[in-house]
Design a protein around this motif. Sequence first.
Motif, PDB file in Angstrom:
ATOM      1  N   GLN A 185      23.439  41.371  -3.588  1.00 53.05           N
ATOM      2  CA  GLN A 185      24.790  41.660  -4.082  1.00 53.05           C
ATOM      3  C   GLN A 185      24.878  43.062  -4.675  1.00 53.05           C
ATOM      4  O   GLN A 185      25.840  43.796  -4.435  1.00 53.05           O
ATOM      5  CB  GLN A 185      25.194  40.643  -5.141  1.00 53.05           C
ATOM      6  CG  GLN A 185      25.281  39.239  -4.601  1.00 53.05           C
ATOM      7  CD  GLN A 185      25.778  38.280  -5.660  1.00 53.05           C
ATOM      8  OE1 GLN A 185      26.875  38.415  -6.177  1.00 53.05           O
ATOM      9  NE2 GLN A 185      24.960  37.319  -5.993  1.00 53.05           N
ATOM     10  N   THR A 189      32.284  39.079   2.225  1.00 53.17           N
ATOM     11  CA  THR A 189      32.394  37.635   2.392  1.00 53.17           C
ATOM     12  C   THR A 189      33.652  37.097   1.726  1.00 53.17           C
ATOM     13  O   THR A 189      33.864  35.903   1.687  1.00 53.17           O
ATOM     14  CB  THR A 189      31.193  36.924   1.761  1.00 53.17           C
ATOM     15  OG1 THR A 189      31.105  37.333   0.404  1.00 53.17           O
ATOM     16  CG2 THR A 189      29.926  37.231   2.484  1.00 53.17           C
ATOM     17  N   ASN A 202      29.585  30.104 -11.002  1.00 51.40           N
ATOM     18  CA  ASN A 202      28.420  30.935 -10.690  1.00 51.40           C
ATOM     19  C   ASN A 202      27.790  30.609  -9.350  1.00 51.40           C
ATOM     20  O   ASN A 202      26.577  30.592  -9.212  1.00 51.40           O
ATOM     21  CB  ASN A 202      27.357  30.827 -11.792  1.00 51.40           C
ATOM     22  CG  ASN A 202      27.854  31.358 -13.104  1.00 51.40           C
ATOM     23  OD1 ASN A 202      28.907  31.999 -13.151  1.00 51.40           O
ATOM     24  ND2 ASN A 202      27.130  31.102 -14.164  1.00 51.40           N
ATOM     25  N   LEU A 203      28.620  30.359  -8.349  1.00 49.89           N
ATOM     26  CA  LEU A 203      28.086  30.251  -6.995  1.00 49.89           C
ATOM     27  C   LEU A 203      27.660  31.641  -6.541  1.00 49.89           C
ATOM     28  O   LEU A 203      28.119  32.642  -7.083  1.00 49.89           O
ATOM     29  CB  LEU A 203      29.145  29.682  -6.052  1.00 49.89           C
ATOM     30  CG  LEU A 203      29.564  28.242  -6.336  1.00 49.89           C
ATOM     31  CD1 LEU A 203      30.654  27.816  -5.370  1.00 49.89           C
ATOM     32  CD2 LEU A 203      28.384  27.305  -6.245  1.00 49.89           C
ATOM     33  N   PHE A 204      26.801  31.688  -5.524  1.00 53.20           N
ATOM     34  CA  PHE A 204      26.349  32.983  -5.019  1.00 53.20           C
ATOM     35  C   PHE A 204      27.324  33.437  -3.940  1.00 53.20           C
ATOM     36  O   PHE A 204      27.332  32.875  -2.842  1.00 53.20           O
ATOM     37  CB  PHE A 204      24.929  32.868  -4.468  1.00 53.20           C
ATOM     38  CG  PHE A 204      23.968  32.262  -5.454  1.00 53.20           C
ATOM     39  CD1 PHE A 204      23.899  32.758  -6.757  1.00 53.20           C
ATOM     40  CD2 PHE A 204      23.152  31.209  -5.113  1.00 53.20           C
ATOM     41  CE1 PHE A 204      23.034  32.206  -7.684  1.00 53.20           C
ATOM     42  CE2 PHE A 204      22.283  30.650  -6.031  1.00 53.20           C
ATOM     43  CZ  PHE A 204      22.230  31.152  -7.321  1.00 53.20           C
ATOM     44  N   PRO A 205      28.136  34.450  -4.206  1.00 54.81           N
ATOM     45  CA  PRO A 205      29.232  34.781  -3.292  1.00 54.81           C
ATOM     46  C   PRO A 205      28.777  35.330  -1.950  1.00 54.81           C
ATOM     47  O   PRO A 205      29.550  35.324  -1.001  1.00 54.81           O
ATOM     48  CB  PRO A 205      30.025  35.843  -4.061  1.00 54.81           C
ATOM     49  CG  PRO A 205      29.087  36.391  -5.063  1.00 54.81           C
ATOM     50  CD  PRO A 205      28.126  35.287  -5.403  1.00 54.81           C
ATOM     51  N   HIS A 206      27.516  35.809  -1.864  1.00 53.95           N
ATOM     52  CA  HIS A 206      27.070  36.403  -0.603  1.00 53.95           C
ATOM     53  C   HIS A 206      26.460  35.359   0.324  1.00 53.95           C
ATOM     54  O   HIS A 206      26.039  35.691   1.426  1.00 53.95           O
ATOM     55  CB  HIS A 206      26.074  37.520  -0.872  1.00 53.95           C
ATOM     56  CG  HIS A 206      24.823  37.051  -1.562  1.00 53.95           C
ATOM     57  ND1 HIS A 206      24.862  36.449  -2.797  1.00 53.95           N
ATOM     58  CD2 HIS A 206      23.526  37.083  -1.194  1.00 53.95           C
ATOM     59  CE1 HIS A 206      23.622  36.148  -3.158  1.00 53.95           C
ATOM     60  NE2 HIS A 206      22.803  36.510  -2.202  1.00 53.95           N
ATOM     61  N   ARG A 233      25.117  21.802  -5.557  1.00 59.27           N
ATOM     62  CA  ARG A 233      23.976  22.719  -5.544  1.00 59.27           C
ATOM     63  C   ARG A 233      22.909  22.275  -6.546  1.00 59.27           C
ATOM     64  O   ARG A 233      21.709  22.306  -6.248  1.00 59.27           O
ATOM     65  CB  ARG A 233      24.460  24.137  -5.877  1.00 59.27           C
ATOM     66  CG  ARG A 233      23.339  25.149  -5.943  1.00 59.27           C
ATOM     67  CD  ARG A 233      23.844  26.544  -6.180  1.00 59.27           C
ATOM     68  NE  ARG A 233      24.327  26.728  -7.554  1.00 59.27           N
ATOM     69  CZ  ARG A 233      24.759  27.880  -8.034  1.00 59.27           C
ATOM     70  NH1 ARG A 233      24.789  28.941  -7.256  1.00 59.27           N
ATOM     71  NH2 ARG A 233      25.191  27.973  -9.274  1.00 59.27           N
ATOM     72  N   ALA A 293      22.613  31.520 -13.073  1.00 55.72           N
ATOM     73  CA  ALA A 293      22.592  30.491 -12.034  1.00 55.72           C
ATOM     74  C   ALA A 293      21.229  30.484 -11.349  1.00 55.72           C
ATOM     75  O   ALA A 293      20.654  29.422 -11.113  1.00 55.72           O
ATOM     76  CB  ALA A 293      23.704  30.743 -11.025  1.00 55.72           C
ATOM     77  N   GLY A 297      34.126  32.417  -1.932  1.00 60.51           N
ATOM     78  CA  GLY A 297      35.402  33.064  -2.171  1.00 60.51           C
ATOM     79  C   GLY A 297      36.557  32.441  -1.411  1.00 60.51           C
ATOM     80  O   GLY A 297      37.719  32.693  -1.709  1.00 60.51           O
ATOM     81  N   PHE A 306      28.120  25.418 -14.599  1.00 62.36           N
ATOM     82  CA  PHE A 306      28.690  26.397 -15.524  1.00 62.36           C
ATOM     83  C   PHE A 306      30.211  26.355 -15.519  1.00 62.36           C
ATOM     84  O   PHE A 306      30.833  25.904 -14.559  1.00 62.36           O
ATOM     85  CB  PHE A 306      28.251  27.806 -15.130  1.00 62.36           C
ATOM     86  CG  PHE A 306      26.770  28.024 -15.169  1.00 62.36           C
ATOM     87  CD1 PHE A 306      26.154  28.514 -16.310  1.00 62.36           C
ATOM     88  CD2 PHE A 306      25.986  27.746 -14.062  1.00 62.36           C
ATOM     89  CE1 PHE A 306      24.789  28.725 -16.348  1.00 62.36           C
ATOM     90  CE2 PHE A 306      24.618  27.947 -14.094  1.00 62.36           C
ATOM     91  CZ  PHE A 306      24.015  28.438 -15.234  1.00 62.36           C
ATOM     92  N   GLN A 311      25.418  35.211 -12.531  1.00 63.28           N
ATOM     93  CA  GLN A 311      24.584  35.183 -11.342  1.00 63.28           C
ATOM     94  C   GLN A 311      23.107  35.084 -11.721  1.00 63.28           C
ATOM     95  O   GLN A 311      22.347  34.354 -11.096  1.00 63.28           O
ATOM     96  CB  GLN A 311      24.832  36.434 -10.489  1.00 63.28           C
ATOM     97  CG  GLN A 311      26.196  36.455  -9.841  1.00 63.28           C
ATOM     98  CD  GLN A 311      26.352  35.378  -8.794  1.00 63.28           C
ATOM     99  OE1 GLN A 311      25.507  35.205  -7.932  1.00 63.28           O
ATOM    100  NE2 GLN A 311      27.427  34.619  -8.893  1.00 63.28           N
TER     101      GLN A 311
END
Lengths: 264, 430
Positions: free
Chosen positions: B347, B427, A109-113, A171, B328, A157, A105, B325
């Motif tokens: 999240q 994070t 749109n990586l998963f930040p958590h 990914r 993805a 992040g 994208f 999100q």
Amino acid sequence: MTNTALETPSVTPGQMQVSDEVAISIENMNKWFGSFHVLRDIDLTVYRGERIVIAGPSGSGKSTLIRCINALEEHQKGRIEVDGTVLSSDIKNIDAIRSEVGMVFQHFNLFPHLTILENCTLAPIWVRKTPKREAEETAMHFLEKVKIPEQADKYPGQLSGGQQQRVAIARSLCMKPRIMLFDEPTSALDPEMIKEVLDTMVELAEEGMTMLCVTHEMGFARQVANRVIFMDQGQIVEQNEPEEFFNNPQNERTKLFLSQILGH
Amino acid sequence: MADMHAHSVRFVRETMLPQAEPPTTERGIVKWMRENLFSTIPNGILTLAALWCIWWLISSVLPWFANGIWDAPSIRACREILEGQVGGCFAVLTERWNQLLFGFQYPSELYWRPSLAFLLLFIAIAPVLFRKRFPAQMLVFTAIYPFLAYWLTWGGSILVPVFAALGFVAGYMVYSRLVAQSFAMGFFGGILAALVFWWVIGIVPTEGIIALEPVASRNLGGFMLNLILGTVCVSLSIPFGIALALGRQSDMPAIKWICIIFIEFVRGVPLITLLFVANVVLAYFLPPGTNFDLILRVIIMITMFASAYIAEVIRGGLAALPKGQYEAGDSLGLDYAQSMRLIILPQALKISIPGIVNVAVGLFKDTTLVSIISMFDLVGMIRGPILASTEWNGVYWELLGFAALLFFVVCFGISKYSQWLEQELSTDRR
């Protein structure tokens, strides 16, 4: 898995093979956003190993087109066949196609958590049911491929934009997709970082991945594409081999567009 | 100056100066006070006024504590001991300690049972609250705990909570079989299986088998009742709230509208009316002779109320997530349940922590409202049996201050935990 192609030594663009096998076929596809006719009578056949760059002014429907291919957008009319499976509204069918088609994208749109490694192993573990160890090995393999294995334990992040986008590519690759879709992968990046992402994409192209890229990077199009598609007002206006497309555009709209983006 | 020639620039130092202290006005406390307390005249006046207020508060409250009577049979005895001096009559706390904690009808020889359940609560919630610090195997105890705590508190045959737990296990087994076909089938199949199991197993006589002495619900009271209502309702309302929030976002109109109507209705009604409904009105709708436990009714009402609020808090968290999100997750081939569980909810819940804690703290304090439907929780005990007794009529400050202190300790703990959790989950630090 055909992506064993990824392990083969790189070849020069001239040698890149395009097979006769059809990867994606789109017939007479139409889409509306409300009453706005965003895609009109799209016909497109993509052969395995093809690298297609889709260009066009904003609002021309190019992102919507590739988002229809993995059903992030629903098309209302026409037929899309991906890897021999016809897209229907059946959710299982859609999930099956999505796991074969990687997508990158504009905004990563990586998963930040999740850590970088967890970002890469999530889908293989849960969708492909790969054992965790094996998924992590694959993930490290692709992180090395995009040249950031040392960031595996950091969070998205903490990475630069270019690094994040390379993680996003890794990914997608971890699912061993047969087709990769790129939705303006460099548009949100600083000029310095564009190169590192493009290098990764070039490498991927040289390894024979079937790729559809929506991008404004005309240098990339010249270097790796074997077909450039120009879209305007929801239609395919012109498509040709890159040399012909850039040196000898036929349609007036294409000429105008090229003169504007190449003229400075 | 006098010995120096006017135009001479020659200078040789013969003795080095030792390091000297700064002037008193630039040192330590004096400097700090000058900068922070008396930097300007108005600030100086405010400082003096504040000091006077603090002095006044301490000088009036301290003797009240210091002269406090901790051992006396009644308020009259307190006053006699004090002989007109200022002083708190804390004897009411020591004398009625058990009543404040357990209510006035819980058999005193059985106090160890709820106390044990309370201590075990810490072991049960530790692996949930501090997931990384405790082994995951402890979650097995967490799963057993509700049934164990029920058995300890209410007594009766151990078969009752065991059968209840087995019903859940049966429901889960049917669910996991059917969920592969469709979530809805698994969900309703699981509920049906559990209900059928309970209905069938209900025939088995449980009387007296490994039984603790039973205690009726109406005999529960004191702070124990607040804790039971608070922990049960908070832990139930979070999953229900999540389900409602997801339901409200659903593409299926029936589910969406049921959730919207439920949330809007429950949020638009005062909790106290729901409690009255639980207490009085429900009895009219139930077939005569059914004995539907009052505490269970109250738990259902408070849980409904809190889950509607939590649903709205979580909906805010869901709305705050970028659309990318969801996309993805979709583009990687994750199904709805997976992308919710692995990507969206972790999240969204993280964003919602302050709001959820807000509701949880409010809910815990609202459990005192049950005193209005004549249940003897901590406040009910104070307002009822204790203040109405001839011995302790008029000891307001000590009793209500004690109640406030107990609630403050718990609520402050929850709030501190949530701050720690937010830190732990962040994070984006570099």
